[in-house]
Enzyme design. Sequence first.
Site, PDB file in Angstrom:
ATOM      1  N   LYS A  11      -2.522   0.998   0.931  1.00 14.06           N
ATOM      2  CA  LYS A  11      -2.131   0.506  -0.397  1.00 14.06           C
ATOM      3  C   LYS A  11      -2.879   1.248  -1.520  1.00 14.06           C
ATOM      4  O   LYS A  11      -3.872   1.943  -1.275  1.00 14.06           O
ATOM      5  CB  LYS A  11      -2.383  -1.004  -0.465  1.00 14.06           C
ATOM      6  CG  LYS A  11      -1.499  -1.811   0.499  1.00 14.06           C
ATOM      7  CD  LYS A  11      -1.713  -3.321   0.327  1.00 14.06           C
ATOM      8  CE  LYS A  11      -0.810  -4.122   1.243  1.00 14.06           C
ATOM      9  NZ  LYS A  11      -0.969  -5.588   1.048  1.00 14.06           N
ATOM     10  N   TYR A  51       9.351  -6.293  -0.727  1.00 20.45           N
ATOM     11  CA  TYR A  51       8.663  -7.587  -0.686  1.00 20.45           C
ATOM     12  C   TYR A  51       9.586  -8.759  -1.033  1.00 20.45           C
ATOM     13  O   TYR A  51       9.108  -9.833  -1.374  1.00 20.45           O
ATOM     14  CB  TYR A  51       7.456  -7.564  -1.629  1.00 20.45           C
ATOM     15  CG  TYR A  51       6.254  -6.852  -1.033  1.00 20.45           C
ATOM     16  CD1 TYR A  51       5.603  -7.363   0.093  1.00 20.45           C
ATOM     17  CD2 TYR A  51       5.763  -5.685  -1.590  1.00 20.45           C
ATOM     18  CE1 TYR A  51       4.504  -6.728   0.639  1.00 20.45           C
ATOM     19  CE2 TYR A  51       4.649  -5.037  -1.047  1.00 20.45           C
ATOM     20  CZ  TYR A  51       4.028  -5.567   0.069  1.00 20.45           C
ATOM     21  OH  TYR A  51       2.935  -4.944   0.614  1.00 20.45           O
ATOM     22  N   PHE A  59       2.699 -15.139  -6.239  1.00 24.49           N
ATOM     23  CA  PHE A  59       2.016 -13.847  -6.359  1.00 24.49           C
ATOM     24  C   PHE A  59       2.974 -12.660  -6.359  1.00 24.49           C
ATOM     25  O   PHE A  59       2.538 -11.509  -6.439  1.00 24.49           O
ATOM     26  CB  PHE A  59       0.968 -13.686  -5.247  1.00 24.49           C
ATOM     27  CG  PHE A  59       1.505 -13.747  -3.841  1.00 24.49           C
ATOM     28  CD1 PHE A  59       2.125 -12.644  -3.257  1.00 24.49           C
ATOM     29  CD2 PHE A  59       1.364 -14.906  -3.066  1.00 24.49           C
ATOM     30  CE1 PHE A  59       2.605 -12.689  -1.959  1.00 24.49           C
ATOM     31  CE2 PHE A  59       1.848 -14.965  -1.762  1.00 24.49           C
ATOM     32  CZ  PHE A  59       2.472 -13.854  -1.215  1.00 24.49           C
ATOM     33  N   ARG A 104      -9.738  -4.777   6.483  1.00 29.37           N
ATOM     34  CA  ARG A 104      -9.838  -5.549   5.239  1.00 29.37           C
ATOM     35  C   ARG A 104     -11.269  -6.011   4.976  1.00 29.37           C
ATOM     36  O   ARG A 104     -11.701  -6.055   3.829  1.00 29.37           O
ATOM     37  CB  ARG A 104      -8.839  -6.701   5.272  1.00 29.37           C
ATOM     38  CG  ARG A 104      -7.408  -6.190   5.005  1.00 29.37           C
ATOM     39  CD  ARG A 104      -6.364  -7.205   5.325  1.00 29.37           C
ATOM     40  NE  ARG A 104      -5.042  -6.832   4.816  1.00 29.37           N
ATOM     41  CZ  ARG A 104      -3.921  -7.462   5.152  1.00 29.37           C
ATOM     42  NH1 ARG A 104      -3.953  -8.490   5.974  1.00 29.37           N
ATOM     43  NH2 ARG A 104      -2.765  -7.058   4.644  1.00 29.37           N
ATOM     44  N   ASN A 114      -5.720  -5.493  -0.825  1.00 27.87           N
ATOM     45  CA  ASN A 114      -6.325  -5.628   0.499  1.00 27.87           C
ATOM     46  C   ASN A 114      -6.058  -4.419   1.408  1.00 27.87           C
ATOM     47  O   ASN A 114      -6.049  -4.539   2.629  1.00 27.87           O
ATOM     48  CB  ASN A 114      -5.912  -6.951   1.143  1.00 27.87           C
ATOM     49  CG  ASN A 114      -4.408  -7.077   1.322  1.00 27.87           C
ATOM     50  OD1 ASN A 114      -3.665  -6.150   1.018  1.00 27.87           O
ATOM     51  ND2 ASN A 114      -3.971  -8.218   1.824  1.00 27.87           N
ATOM     52  N   HIS A 117      -1.040  -2.693   4.644  1.00 23.99           N
ATOM     53  CA  HIS A 117       0.061  -3.565   5.071  1.00 23.99           C
ATOM     54  C   HIS A 117       0.373  -3.251   6.513  1.00 23.99           C
ATOM     55  O   HIS A 117       0.305  -2.088   6.922  1.00 23.99           O
ATOM     56  CB  HIS A 117       1.327  -3.298   4.232  1.00 23.99           C
ATOM     57  CG  HIS A 117       2.588  -3.821   4.879  1.00 23.99           C
ATOM     58  ND1 HIS A 117       3.018  -5.110   4.707  1.00 23.99           N
ATOM     59  CD2 HIS A 117       3.470  -3.241   5.746  1.00 23.99           C
ATOM     60  CE1 HIS A 117       4.136  -5.291   5.427  1.00 23.99           C
ATOM     61  NE2 HIS A 117       4.421  -4.166   6.055  1.00 23.99           N
ATOM     62  N   GLU A 128      11.391  -2.162   8.546  1.00 18.16           N
ATOM     63  CA  GLU A 128      10.516  -1.504   7.565  1.00 18.16           C
ATOM     64  C   GLU A 128      10.431   0.003   7.809  1.00 18.16           C
ATOM     65  O   GLU A 128      10.420   0.792   6.852  1.00 18.16           O
ATOM     66  CB  GLU A 128       9.128  -2.159   7.609  1.00 18.16           C
ATOM     67  CG  GLU A 128       9.177  -3.603   7.109  1.00 18.16           C
ATOM     68  CD  GLU A 128       7.872  -4.360   7.261  1.00 18.16           C
ATOM     69  OE1 GLU A 128       6.864  -3.794   7.734  1.00 18.16           O
ATOM     70  OE2 GLU A 128       7.852  -5.562   6.883  1.00 18.16           O
TER      71      GLU A 128
END
Length: 140
Positions: A11, A51, A59, A104, A114, A117, A128
């Site tokens: 990320k 997402y 969130f 993490r 974090n 993914h 995905e």
Amino acid sequence: MAIERTFSIIKPDATRRNLTGAINAVYEKAGLRIIAQKRIWMSRQHAKKFYEVHAARPFYNDLVDFMVSGPVVVQVLEGENAVQAHRDLMGATNPANAAEGTIRKMFAESIEANSVHGSDSLENAAIEIAYFFAGCELVG
Ligand code: RTP
Ligand code: MG
């Protein structure tokens, strides 16, 4: 145990801190092979769709903002029991709850930023992977 493929994202908080290699080293040390990898900057539209399952969560908008705030590295990892093995290496969503030695725990900044993914099921892994990679880009 079955050889599986799972989908991974390094990320923006992690690419910003130059942690791509450190995270990849965790995967390779654990026996996961990186069979596809590219650095991209996701469009807002792409991130929102990725997402979508979280669209109703409080969130969601912040998460999309975060995921388009910088480059990410999308990956396909292959290995024994790869989906669960990857989730185990990642640790809990909130780094405050993540076990020692997990990515993490070592690297995440917050519950949102974090660092990684990982697909949560074999079925979602296939969806995905297909969302980011053409079949000819997977080199096992
Ligand atoms: P991921 O999908 O990124 O592998 O993470 P996960 O399964 O552990 O967590 P998930 O519940 O699917 O949430 C997706 C991502 O949304 C952000 N999040 N923020 N602010 C918050 O309370 C909150 N909760 C989740 C995180 O970036 C999380 O990884
Ligand atoms: Mg998830």
